[in-house]
Design a protein around this motif. Structure first.
Motif, PDB file in Angstrom:
ATOM      1  N   ALA A  10       0.829  -1.205   0.000  1.00 30.34           N
ATOM      2  CA  ALA A  10       0.000   0.000   0.000  1.00 30.34           C
ATOM      3  C   ALA A  10       0.865   1.256   0.000  1.00 30.34           C
ATOM      4  N   THR A  11       1.943   1.234   0.777  1.00 27.34           N
ATOM      5  CA  THR A  11       2.847   2.390   0.833  1.00 27.34           C
ATOM      6  C   THR A  11       3.502   2.634  -0.522  1.00 27.34           C
ATOM      7  N   ILE A  12       3.895   1.589  -1.192  1.00 28.23           N
ATOM      8  CA  ILE A  12       4.485   1.735  -2.529  1.00 28.23           C
ATOM      9  C   ILE A  12       3.454   2.336  -3.487  1.00 28.23           C
ATOM     10  N   GLY A  13       2.211   1.908  -3.375  1.00 29.22           N
ATOM     11  CA  GLY A  13       1.148   2.479  -4.205  1.00 29.22           C
ATOM     12  C   GLY A  13       0.932   3.954  -3.916  1.00 29.22           C
ATOM     13  N   ILE A  14       0.908   4.307  -2.634  1.00 26.92           N
ATOM     14  CA  ILE A  14       0.723   5.709  -2.250  1.00 26.92           C
ATOM     15  C   ILE A  14       1.904   6.553  -2.720  1.00 26.92           C
ATOM     16  N   MET A  15       3.121   6.046  -2.524  1.00 26.08           N
ATOM     17  CA  MET A  15       4.303   6.786  -2.976  1.00 26.08           C
ATOM     18  C   MET A  15       4.289   6.969  -4.489  1.00 26.08           C
ATOM     19  N   SER A  16       3.850   5.948  -5.213  1.00 25.12           N
ATOM     20  CA  SER A  16       3.769   6.043  -6.673  1.00 25.12           C
ATOM     21  C   SER A  16       2.756   7.105  -7.092  1.00 25.12           C
ATOM     22  N   ALA A  17       1.603   7.120  -6.424  1.00 30.57           N
ATOM     23  CA  ALA A  17       0.571   8.115  -6.750  1.00 30.57           C
ATOM     24  C   ALA A  17       1.062   9.523  -6.428  1.00 30.57           C
ATOM     25  N   LEU A  18       1.695   9.699  -5.272  1.00 29.96           N
ATOM     26  CA  LEU A  18       2.229  11.016  -4.908  1.00 29.96           C
ATOM     27  C   LEU A  18       3.314  11.460  -5.898  1.00 29.96           C
ATOM     28  N   ALA A  19       4.188  10.525  -6.280  1.00 29.88           N
ATOM     29  CA  ALA A  19       5.247  10.853  -7.241  1.00 29.88           C
ATOM     30  C   ALA A  19       4.648  11.254  -8.581  1.00 29.88           C
ATOM     31  N   THR A  20       3.579  10.574  -8.985  1.00 30.30           N
ATOM     32  CA  THR A  20       2.903  10.938 -10.234  1.00 30.30           C
ATOM     33  C   THR A  20       2.368  12.361 -10.152  1.00 30.30           C
ATOM     34  N   LEU A  25       4.166  19.077 -11.364  1.00 28.51           N
ATOM     35  CA  LEU A  25       4.807  20.319 -10.920  1.00 28.51           C
ATOM     36  C   LEU A  25       6.136  20.454 -11.652  1.00 28.51           C
ATOM     37  N   GLU A  26       6.083  20.845 -12.888  1.00 23.91           N
ATOM     38  CA  GLU A  26       7.289  20.890 -13.705  1.00 23.91           C
ATOM     39  C   GLU A  26       7.554  22.295 -14.225  1.00 23.91           C
ATOM     40  N   PHE A  27       8.838  22.608 -14.325  1.00 19.30           N
ATOM     41  CA  PHE A  27       9.237  23.889 -14.901  1.00 19.30           C
ATOM     42  C   PHE A  27      10.636  23.747 -15.467  1.00 19.30           C
ATOM     43  N   PRO A  28      10.931  24.511 -16.529  1.00 14.37           N
ATOM     44  CA  PRO A  28      12.266  24.412 -17.129  1.00 14.37           C
ATOM     45  C   PRO A  28      13.324  25.065 -16.246  1.00 14.37           C
ATOM     46  N   ASN A  34      13.512  24.522 -23.022  1.00 15.57           N
ATOM     47  CA  ASN A  34      12.389  24.280 -22.124  1.00 15.57           C
ATOM     48  C   ASN A  34      11.797  22.876 -22.196  1.00 15.57           C
ATOM     49  N   PHE A  35      12.334  22.008 -23.038  1.00 16.69           N
ATOM     50  CA  PHE A  35      11.889  20.619 -23.051  1.00 16.69           C
ATOM     51  C   PHE A  35      12.491  19.841 -21.881  1.00 16.69           C
ATOM     52  N   LEU A  36      13.539  20.385 -21.253  1.00 11.55           N
ATOM     53  CA  LEU A  36      14.131  19.769 -20.059  1.00 11.55           C
ATOM     54  C   LEU A  36      13.464  20.398 -18.844  1.00 11.55           C
ATOM     55  N   LYS A  37      12.513  19.687 -18.267  1.00  9.89           N
ATOM     56  CA  LYS A  37      11.732  20.255 -17.176  1.00  9.89           C
ATOM     57  C   LYS A  37      12.024  19.541 -15.858  1.00  9.89           C
ATOM     58  N   PHE A  38      12.249  20.353 -14.834  1.00  7.16           N
ATOM     59  CA  PHE A  38      12.451  19.822 -13.486  1.00  7.16           C
ATOM     60  C   PHE A  38      11.098  19.486 -12.869  1.00  7.16           C
ATOM     61  N   ASP A  39      11.040  18.343 -12.216  1.00  6.44           N
ATOM     62  CA  ASP A  39       9.921  18.014 -11.337  1.00  6.44           C
ATOM     63  C   ASP A  39      10.493  17.230 -10.161  1.00  6.44           C
ATOM     64  N   PRO A  40       9.871  17.354  -8.993  1.00 11.12           N
ATOM     65  CA  PRO A  40      10.432  16.711  -7.797  1.00 11.12           C
ATOM     66  C   PRO A  40      10.014  15.252  -7.594  1.00 11.12           C
ATOM     67  N   SER A  41       9.477  14.617  -8.612  1.00 13.34           N
ATOM     68  CA  SER A  41       8.888  13.281  -8.445  1.00 13.34           C
ATOM     69  C   SER A  41       9.886  12.181  -8.090  1.00 13.34           C
ATOM     70  N   ASP A  42      11.173  12.383  -8.336  1.00 14.88           N
ATOM     71  CA  ASP A  42      12.155  11.326  -8.050  1.00 14.88           C
ATOM     72  C   ASP A  42      12.501  11.232  -6.562  1.00 14.88           C
ATOM     73  N   ILE A  43      11.983  12.144  -5.761  1.00 12.25           N
ATOM     74  CA  ILE A  43      12.217  12.080  -4.312  1.00 12.25           C
ATOM     75  C   ILE A  43      11.545  10.843  -3.720  1.00 12.25           C
ATOM     76  N   LEU A  44      10.323  10.575  -4.112  1.00 12.40           N
ATOM     77  CA  LEU A  44       9.578   9.449  -3.529  1.00 12.40           C
ATOM     78  C   LEU A  44      10.154   8.081  -3.900  1.00 12.40           C
TER      79      LEU A  44
END
Length: 174
Positions: A10-20, A25-28, A34-44
């Protein structure tokens, strides 16, 4: 937490959903590419790797990338590149940390992970971009400093944020 418990799944599922969600939340980082966009999803996925192990971290990466592909991107090449970047960062960080689980090895892992992902993605982009964009390799070479810099900056931010919150998050799972 038990290795094969329902709570872990369940935790892996929740972390996956939060990461998605965090992928939205992306910005160049470099406005000129601008095709290289930062997003914080790799934290989870990285947190999942620290808490449960590298395979579970990769599983969170895979699920979040599949979900983002289905929900927004539709760009299979971009998603595969995102997955390759995540794996090439996560594995060195987790395996180096596991040598001796202390702050020094965690920091060494982050540094090595940033170097590995920057190198891997620079080489991978040299191969993929000419075919994907149908441009000559010579044209691709002008983007390589941006690609290396982008990955170094993105994963340095991921490392710093993860380093600041990891212990607090791990305590929840003890």
């Amino acid at each position: 937490m038990k290795k094969n418990s329902a709570a872990r799944i369940a935790t892996i599922g929740i972390m996956s959903a939060l990461a998605t969600g965090l992928m939205f939340l992306e910005f160049p980082i470099f406005p000129s590419v601008n095709f290289l966009k930062f997003d914080p999803s790799d934290i989870l996925p990285l947190l999942a790797g620290f808490i449960f192990g590298p395979i579970d971290g990769i599983l969170v990466l895979l699920i979040k990338d599949i979900l983002f592909y289905l929900l927004k991107s539709g760009d299979i090449v971009g998603i595969m590149m995102n997955f390759a970047a995540g794996v090439s960062f996560l594995l060195p960080v987790i395996y180096i940390y596991r040598i001796r689980e202390n702050r020094v090895f965690e920091i060494i892992g982050y540094v090595v992970g940033v170097l590995v992902v920057s190198g891997v993605m620079t080489v991978l982009n040299m191969v993929v971009v000419p075919f994907y964009w149908k441009i000559p390799l010579k044209e691709t070479l002008k983007y390589l400093p941006y690609i290396a810099g982008f990955n170094a900056i993105k994963f340095s931010i991921v490392a710093v944020v993860t380093g600041l919150i990891r212990k607090r998050i791990e305590r929840i799972f003890e």
